[in-house]
Each structure stands twice: as structure tokens, then as C-alpha cells.
Design a protein around this motif. Sequence first.
Motif, PDB file in Angstrom:
ATOM      1  N   PRO A 159       0.839  -1.212   0.000  1.00 33.30           N
ATOM      2  CA  PRO A 159       0.000   0.000   0.000  1.00 33.30           C
ATOM      3  C   PRO A 159       0.866   1.252   0.000  1.00 33.30           C
ATOM      4  CG  PRO A 159      -0.777  -1.578   1.639  1.00 33.30           C
ATOM      5  CD  PRO A 159       0.533  -2.096   1.133  1.00 33.30           C
ATOM      6  N   ARG A 160       0.441   2.268  -0.731  1.00 29.17           N
ATOM      7  CA  ARG A 160       1.240   3.483  -0.883  1.00 29.17           C
ATOM      8  C   ARG A 160       0.409   4.723  -0.601  1.00 29.17           C
ATOM      9  NH1 ARG A 160       5.942   2.723  -3.976  1.00 29.17           N
ATOM     10  NH2 ARG A 160       6.209   0.571  -4.694  1.00 29.17           N
ATOM     11  N   THR A 161       1.107   5.755  -0.162  1.00 31.67           N
ATOM     12  CA  THR A 161       0.482   7.065  -0.009  1.00 31.67           C
ATOM     13  C   THR A 161       1.581   8.120  -0.064  1.00 31.67           C
ATOM     14  OG1 THR A 161      -1.046   8.382   1.335  1.00 31.67           O
ATOM     15  CG2 THR A 161       0.648   7.178   2.520  1.00 31.67           C
ATOM     16  N   GLY A 162       1.168   9.346  -0.234  1.00 30.63           N
ATOM     17  CA  GLY A 162       2.113  10.455  -0.243  1.00 30.63           C
ATOM     18  C   GLY A 162       1.642  11.545   0.709  1.00 30.63           C
ATOM     19  N   ILE A 163       2.573  12.134   1.443  1.00 32.14           N
ATOM     20  CA  ILE A 163       2.214  13.206   2.364  1.00 32.14           C
ATOM     21  C   ILE A 163       3.119  14.406   2.118  1.00 32.14           C
ATOM     22  CG2 ILE A 163       1.377  11.605   4.123  1.00 32.14           C
ATOM     23  CD1 ILE A 163       3.893  12.079   5.706  1.00 32.14           C
TER      24      ILE A 163
END
Length: 372
Positions: free
Chosen positions: A151-155
Motif C-alpha cells: 500500500p502506498r500514499t504520499g504526504i
Amino acid sequence: MLCISILEHQEKKMTEKEPLCTIEVEEFCKSLNLEKIIVPVDYFELWDSGTNRPGLQLHGYYEYFDNRRIQLVGKVEISYLMSLDPRLREKRIDDFFSHDIPCLIVCWDLPETALFEKAAAKYKVILLKSKEKTTSLNYRLIDYIDNKTAPRTGIHGVLVEVRGVGVVITGASGIGKSETALELIKRGNSFIADDVVDITCHHGNHLIGEAPEMLRYYMEVRGIGIIDVRMLFGAKSVKRSVDIDMVIRLENWDEHSPYDRLGLDDQTTNILGVDIPLVTIPVSSGRNLAAIIETAAINNRMKETGYRSAQVFVNNIEEHNKEEDRRKAKEAKRKKEREKINHLEEKAKEKEEDLQEEVQNIQNQEKGEDWY
């Protein structure tokens, strides 16, 4: 009929499930040092994160065979195939490739890879070859798949490694995240990402952060512009990725906010389902944020080892207060005993005075009788 329709609908939904990821063959081969033998397509879809060694399938047993996995063939499978009659061997290989497998990799750089070329071309299956041992390639392949399917996300923030602790610095634009990271780099810490931090979750609880490819090693400093941290401060000042251990949020100082003075209240923030320690640092003129963040990182590492300085401080205060209470209790007890003794002494003294007065009276009476 209704039950059958429901089951058919559920089965259709399961078959319409999206694949875990799509893998480009060129990038796949480059990452794992694979040689292309038969490549009828430029990419393939991966529906399962595992791998399979098809020894049983080449023997003709297909019960519980998961054909969606990448297939690995080594010396054991090849030696078995070579022991078969050529016609039976060709049939077993053809049956195996007819099950719509995504990819087959032959390890050990075995020349017998040619045995699979005909069936791979017939069923349009990707056939690759590796010089690695089957076991070592399997480990690297699992890591590769895990990285692709994680799972990936960007902040929005800055990612640095401070004294071995992966720290994401967040806060409103212009609050000083990049400038603080720049000071941390000058103090010997490592820079990973600025402005955008890409985060992946591995094994359900392991967060890894890195910079997007286009932004890697670059930082924006207001008033100067874009700088290349690696070129300015050297290769030791940067890293491609780091484990994320904590998040530090910078915010403008608000005298009405109840900032934690002791550090007993542990805050967390959730990233991809993982709770990460969160420290909020108020920003005001004159505060050395780099030194504060270094201290917060070291303190977090100490907490992980089981030592909590704030709790030790509170325990010392409580022990001191208990000792003080015991001392006061002893002093009160001694005072009470002294008062009791004084009271008894006073009573004794009064009795003695009464006795002396009575003796004096008796003596006076005796003297009066003698006079008469």
C-alpha cells in the motif's frame, strides 16, 4: 434459482477483481537481472504475491495449483523433466503452460531453458532466465513483489534520518520544514525527501519513506531556490529511503494551546493503518528546531528501548513526595509523643506540688498542736 443467481453474481465479482499490480517486463528484468527468452507482451498482470515451484504440476498434479503466481524452475524440476520420455516431457510442459501462468523463470542459467520455448511461444507466456540460484532469486523476487504491491500514499513534508531515526517533519507551508532539514543535514544527519514523501507499508506494520524519482535529492529553500543536497553536501548527506519511526509536526506558537510540558501523553498519527509516534513542536523566534528535533528523535529511540525519562522523572518526584510524607509522619508522631510526655510531666509536677502542699499542711498542723 435465486441462490444460483446470487452465487453466479458473487463469482463474477470475484473474477472481476483487479490485479495486485501490473509489471513491465523490461523493468522487471532490469531489477532482477533476468535474461529475456520469450517475451510476447511488454507487461503482465500479477494477481498473487507468492511464487511457485511447479514440481508437482510437471508431474501432472494440478489440484490446488495457483496458476496466478510467478513460476520458478531450478535444477530439481529440470532433472525430473530430463528423466522423462521426450514425448511425455513435451506433453507435461505443454499441459503446464496451458494453465495461463503469468511468467516462468528458469534459474541457474540452465541450457535446458530451450525445453520451454515452444510451449511459451504457443501460449504467449513470458519466459525468462536467471543466473542466480533458485532460492536466492526467490527471496529477491518476493521482496520485489512486496515492494510493488505494498500500500502506498504520499504526504506533504520533509523526510530525514536523525541519529538513526526516520523522522517525517510536517507543518503548514512556510513554517520552516526545509530550513530545519537543512540545519539537520549540516549537523551530520541524512536527507531523504522534501515537499513530497512517498510512503509504502510492508508486512502490515513497516513504513518506508522515499522521495519521488523526479524530486530525489532536491530541496527547495525559500530565497535560494532548488538545491541539489547530494552535490552540495556530499553522498553521505543523503539516502534513497528510510524506515519511518516518528512524525514531528511544526506549528506556530499559540499561548492558549495546552502543550505537553512533561512528555507523558504519547500522541500517534495513523499512516496506512500504522500508528506512528507524533510530537508537536511549537515554533517561535529563537527556538533551535534542529536541536529540538534531534533531542526528540533520541528520546523516541530511548522510549523504544524501554527507558522513558519523563516517567522516571515523575516516579522520582512521587518517591520524593512519599519520602517527605513519611518524614512528616515520623515528625508528627515524635511531636505527639513529646506532647504526651510533657503532659505527663506536668501532671506529675502538679501531683508533686499537691503532695508537698499537703505535707506542708500536715507539718503546720503538727507545729500548732505542739504550741498548745
